[in-house]
Scaffold this motif. Structure first.
Motif, PDB file in Angstrom:
ATOM      1  N   PRO A  48      59.411  -3.712 100.613  1.00  0.00           N
ATOM      2  CA  PRO A  48      58.824  -3.107  99.410  1.00  0.00           C
ATOM      3  C   PRO A  48      57.859  -4.071  98.736  1.00  0.00           C
ATOM      4  O   PRO A  48      58.071  -5.286  98.740  1.00  0.00           O
ATOM      5  CB  PRO A  48      60.050  -2.825  98.540  1.00  0.00           C
ATOM      6  CG  PRO A  48      61.201  -2.743  99.499  1.00  0.00           C
ATOM      7  CD  PRO A  48      60.886  -3.721 100.584  1.00  0.00           C
ATOM      8  N   LYS A  49      56.808  -3.541  98.170  1.00  0.00           N
ATOM      9  CA  LYS A  49      55.781  -4.381  97.545  1.00  0.00           C
ATOM     10  C   LYS A  49      56.408  -5.236  96.447  1.00  0.00           C
ATOM     11  O   LYS A  49      56.971  -4.722  95.485  1.00  0.00           O
ATOM     12  CB  LYS A  49      54.664  -3.514  96.977  1.00  0.00           C
ATOM     13  CG  LYS A  49      53.467  -4.298  96.454  1.00  0.00           C
ATOM     14  CD  LYS A  49      52.340  -3.368  96.022  1.00  0.00           C
ATOM     15  CE  LYS A  49      51.771  -2.613  97.225  1.00  0.00           C
ATOM     16  NZ  LYS A  49      50.589  -1.798  96.831  1.00  0.00           N
ATOM     17  N   PRO A  50      56.309  -6.574  96.572  1.00  0.00           N
ATOM     18  CA  PRO A  50      56.988  -7.454  95.604  1.00  0.00           C
ATOM     19  C   PRO A  50      56.148  -7.705  94.357  1.00  0.00           C
ATOM     20  O   PRO A  50      54.906  -7.625  94.377  1.00  0.00           O
ATOM     21  CB  PRO A  50      57.167  -8.744  96.394  1.00  0.00           C
ATOM     22  CG  PRO A  50      55.981  -8.774  97.316  1.00  0.00           C
ATOM     23  CD  PRO A  50      55.703  -7.338  97.680  1.00  0.00           C
ATOM     24  N   ASP A  51      56.854  -8.027  93.280  1.00  0.00           N
ATOM     25  CA  ASP A  51      56.184  -8.489  92.061  1.00  0.00           C
ATOM     26  C   ASP A  51      55.958  -9.996  92.110  1.00  0.00           C
ATOM     27  O   ASP A  51      54.940 -10.494  91.614  1.00  0.00           O
ATOM     28  CB  ASP A  51      57.023  -8.129  90.834  1.00  0.00           C
ATOM     29  CG  ASP A  51      57.190  -6.633  90.676  1.00  0.00           C
ATOM     30  OD1 ASP A  51      56.188  -5.961  90.379  1.00  0.00           O
ATOM     31  OD2 ASP A  51      58.314  -6.139  90.879  1.00  0.00           O
ATOM     32  N   ILE A  52      56.932 -10.712  92.673  1.00  0.00           N
ATOM     33  CA  ILE A  52      56.777 -12.150  92.862  1.00  0.00           C
ATOM     34  C   ILE A  52      57.210 -12.507  94.282  1.00  0.00           C
ATOM     35  O   ILE A  52      58.089 -11.864  94.859  1.00  0.00           O
ATOM     36  CB  ILE A  52      57.580 -12.990  91.840  1.00  0.00           C
ATOM     37  CG1 ILE A  52      59.084 -12.733  91.974  1.00  0.00           C
ATOM     38  CG2 ILE A  52      57.116 -12.717  90.424  1.00  0.00           C
ATOM     39  CD1 ILE A  52      59.924 -13.655  91.104  1.00  0.00           C
ATOM     40  N   VAL A  53      56.553 -13.515  94.838  1.00  0.00           N
ATOM     41  CA  VAL A  53      56.891 -14.024  96.165  1.00  0.00           C
ATOM     42  C   VAL A  53      57.159 -15.516  96.021  1.00  0.00           C
ATOM     43  O   VAL A  53      56.306 -16.260  95.523  1.00  0.00           O
ATOM     44  CB  VAL A  53      55.756 -13.785  97.177  1.00  0.00           C
ATOM     45  CG1 VAL A  53      56.142 -14.347  98.543  1.00  0.00           C
ATOM     46  CG2 VAL A  53      55.427 -12.306  97.274  1.00  0.00           C
ATOM     47  N   LEU A  54      58.336 -15.937  96.443  1.00  0.00           N
ATOM     48  CA  LEU A  54      58.711 -17.347  96.351  1.00  0.00           C
ATOM     49  C   LEU A  54      58.729 -17.952  97.744  1.00  0.00           C
ATOM     50  O   LEU A  54      59.436 -17.470  98.631  1.00  0.00           O
ATOM     51  CB  LEU A  54      60.083 -17.498  95.692  1.00  0.00           C
ATOM     52  CG  LEU A  54      60.148 -16.979  94.251  1.00  0.00           C
ATOM     53  CD1 LEU A  54      60.949 -15.685  94.205  1.00  0.00           C
ATOM     54  CD2 LEU A  54      60.750 -18.003  93.319  1.00  0.00           C
ATOM     55  N   ILE A  55      57.928 -18.997  97.937  1.00  0.00           N
ATOM     56  CA  ILE A  55      57.800 -19.666  99.234  1.00  0.00           C
ATOM     57  C   ILE A  55      58.385 -21.066  99.112  1.00  0.00           C
ATOM     58  O   ILE A  55      58.006 -21.835  98.229  1.00  0.00           O
ATOM     59  CB  ILE A  55      56.325 -19.740  99.666  1.00  0.00           C
ATOM     60  CG1 ILE A  55      55.728 -18.326  99.737  1.00  0.00           C
ATOM     61  CG2 ILE A  55      56.179 -20.456 101.006  1.00  0.00           C
ATOM     62  CD1 ILE A  55      54.227 -18.315  99.965  1.00  0.00           C
ATOM     63  N   GLY A  56      59.309 -21.392  99.996  1.00  0.00           N
ATOM     64  CA  GLY A  56      59.929 -22.705  99.962  1.00  0.00           C
ATOM     65  C   GLY A  56      59.199 -23.706 100.840  1.00  0.00           C
ATOM     66  O   GLY A  56      58.496 -23.336 101.775  1.00  0.00           O
ATOM     67  N   THR A  57      59.359 -24.974 100.529  1.00  0.00           N
ATOM     68  CA  THR A  57      58.803 -26.054 101.350  1.00  0.00           C
ATOM     69  C   THR A  57      59.876 -27.098 101.579  1.00  0.00           C
ATOM     70  O   THR A  57      60.821 -27.230 100.798  1.00  0.00           O
ATOM     71  CB  THR A  57      57.583 -26.727 100.682  1.00  0.00           C
ATOM     72  OG1 THR A  57      58.000 -27.361  99.457  1.00  0.00           O
ATOM     73  CG2 THR A  57      56.485 -25.718 100.387  1.00  0.00           C
ATOM     74  N   LEU A  58      59.691 -27.853 102.650  1.00  0.00           N
ATOM     75  CA  LEU A  58      60.669 -28.895 102.984  1.00  0.00           C
ATOM     76  C   LEU A  58      59.934 -30.220 103.189  1.00  0.00           C
ATOM     77  O   LEU A  58      59.520 -30.867 102.229  1.00  0.00           O
ATOM     78  CB  LEU A  58      61.470 -28.488 104.219  1.00  0.00           C
ATOM     79  CG  LEU A  58      62.670 -29.355 104.589  1.00  0.00           C
ATOM     80  CD1 LEU A  58      63.667 -29.439 103.434  1.00  0.00           C
ATOM     81  CD2 LEU A  58      63.361 -28.804 105.836  1.00  0.00           C
ATOM     82  N   PHE A  59      59.727 -30.626 104.422  1.00  0.00           N
ATOM     83  CA  PHE A  59      59.098 -31.918 104.685  1.00  0.00           C
ATOM     84  C   PHE A  59      57.646 -31.921 104.217  1.00  0.00           C
ATOM     85  O   PHE A  59      56.945 -30.912 104.308  1.00  0.00           O
ATOM     86  CB  PHE A  59      59.158 -32.234 106.175  1.00  0.00           C
ATOM     87  CG  PHE A  59      60.546 -32.268 106.738  1.00  0.00           C
ATOM     88  CD1 PHE A  59      61.533 -33.045 106.156  1.00  0.00           C
ATOM     89  CD2 PHE A  59      60.880 -31.503 107.840  1.00  0.00           C
ATOM     90  CE1 PHE A  59      62.822 -33.077 106.659  1.00  0.00           C
ATOM     91  CE2 PHE A  59      62.160 -31.520 108.363  1.00  0.00           C
ATOM     92  CZ  PHE A  59      63.132 -32.304 107.771  1.00  0.00           C
ATOM     93  N   THR A  60      57.196 -33.075 103.769  1.00  0.00           N
ATOM     94  CA  THR A  60      55.837 -33.166 103.239  1.00  0.00           C
ATOM     95  C   THR A  60      54.787 -32.859 104.308  1.00  0.00           C
ATOM     96  O   THR A  60      53.743 -32.287 104.007  1.00  0.00           O
ATOM     97  CB  THR A  60      55.584 -34.569 102.658  1.00  0.00           C
ATOM     98  OG1 THR A  60      55.818 -35.558 103.682  1.00  0.00           O
ATOM     99  CG2 THR A  60      56.525 -34.853 101.503  1.00  0.00           C
TER     100      THR A  60
END
Length: 404
Positions: free
Chosen positions: A96-108
């Motif tokens: 479903p079309k999101p209002d917010i998208v959260l993208i995680g990061t790990l190693f630099t």
């Protein structure tokens, strides 16, 4: 409102799911869910299930790709680990079309995958707020600000309040549940229930470390230590066990710190549970904190193996390790573990190699020393980490230009 969590694919010369899970985004997803959000997950870091080991580890799906020009001198196979960009695009069309998208990061050095993901998400959902968080954002804030133009907000791991304020401001809503990221007893369980199957669940019983090793970023990430209550941890273990989870992975940096009031009570309680657990510690335990009772409790609680850090041998690299290990401490810990019933092949010593100006003879000495105990030895390759004393001291000596 809808929130989409994305664990992005990555590029590297080598990668393996060594009990890796996106616990940060899943924790934030659980917080948003308690605030009334519908939460969805796309985990790009898929593994080859047919090759998953009994302990939960597994190889990522991979595809060979062209080596970036700055790394062309490295004669090794460069690969993408996880979904391709096209596979992710297809997956995004089915949520479903999101209002917010959260993208995680790990190693630099894994930032290229998240960068591509953020740009793809923004192109498909131009009205969605794209938010980037995780270790890379925390350690390389300026680099992330320059590189991630598709993101609307960058959230360091220690500033979740920025996310709360941003959501309240952008959507004109009040979030009733806004726990501190450092109050381990108030945080909801990460939403691993978004996965069709849960091969293992990470456990965090503490933040921070009392030592100040110059190669490690933990003192920057967690200037102070915080420990979780025994009751809170047991409740979480029981929760996941009711969902069929038997394998748990300890993510602490210093589980045995203040062991008389923290680790030992937890281990005793885990030993007394009416069901059996399988416990693993990919992050090394401090050998000098293992006494006879601790070794016994690790065994009875369900640890299937024990991994120790050997990076502090006085004749090896003690100037970089805050003097946290002497040979007698290591020898005593090995003896206690074996007497507690741990077989030789269930005890592993990590040896940090590739440190600036480290001589190969020093590494050989440490390997020869560890080999006398007939335990497993694993080489841990040093990577320069921004916000650490060793990074600042030796960045000019790196083979390739590095920046934070």
């Amino acid at each position: 409102m809808r929130a989409l969590l994305i664990n992005p694919y990555t590029y590297d010369f080598a990668a393996y799911n060594f009990w890796s899970a996106p616990i940060g985004p899943l924790r934030v997803g659980a917080i948003l869910r308690q605030n009334g959000f519908e939460v969805y997950l796309i985990d790009c870091m898929k593994v080859r299930e047919e090759k998953r080991k009994d302990d939960g580890r597994a190889p990522f799906i991979t595809q060979r790709v062209q080596v970036p020009p700055p790394l062309s001198g490295i004669q090794k196979t460069f690969s993408r680990y996880g979904f391709s960009r096209d596979e992710l695009a297809q997956a995004l069309l089915h949520v479903p079309k999101p209002d917010i998208v959260l993208i995680g990061t790990l190693f630099t050095y894994w930032y290229l995958g998240p960068k591509e993901v953020s740009e793809l998400v923004k192109s498909l959902f131009p009205k969605a707020r794209v938010i980037l968080g995780g270790l890379y954002v925390t350690l390389c804030r300026q680099h992330a600000t320059r590189s991630f133009k598709a993101c609307d907000l960058l959230v360091p791991h220690n500033a979740i309040w920025l996310l709360y304020e941003y959501i309240a401001r952008e959507f004109s809503i009040k979030l009733p549940f806004t726990p501190s990221a450092f109050d381990l007893d108030s945080l909801p369980y990460p939403c691993f229930d978004l996965y069709p199957q849960i091969p293992f669940v990470p456990l965090v019983t503490s933040y921070g470390c009392p030592f100040r090793c110059t190669f490690c970023a933990t003192p920057f990430l967690f200037p102070q230590t915080a420990q979780r209550s025994k009751g809170s941890l047991l409740d979480e273990v029981s929760h996941w066990h009711t969902l069929g989870v038997e394998k748990f992975v300890l993510y602490d940096d210093a589980f045995l710190y203040r062991k008389e009031v923290h680790a030992k009570p937890i281990l005793r309680a885990l030993s007394d549970l009416p069901f059996k657990l399988q416990l693993f510690n990919p992050n090394a335990l401090h050998a000098r904190m293992i006494d006879e009772e601790t070794a016994f409790l690790l065994r009875t609680a369900g640890f299937r193996e024990v991994r120790l850090g050997l990076e502090g041998l006085p004749r090896l690299i003690s100037p970089h390790t805050d003097g946290k290990l002497a040979e007698r401490d290591f020898e005593r810990a090995i003896d206690y573990l074996k007497r507690a019933g741990f077989p030789d092949d269930s005890i592993t010593a990590y040896l940090l190699v590739g440190l600036p100006f480290q001589h190969w003879k020093e590494v050989k000495h440490a390997i020869d020393y560890a080999a006398t105990f007939h335990i497993r030895i694993e080489l841990a390759e040093y990577s320069p980490i921004p916000q650490t004393p060793l990074f600042d001291a030796f960045r000019t000596h790196a083979r390739y230009p590095i920046e934070a």
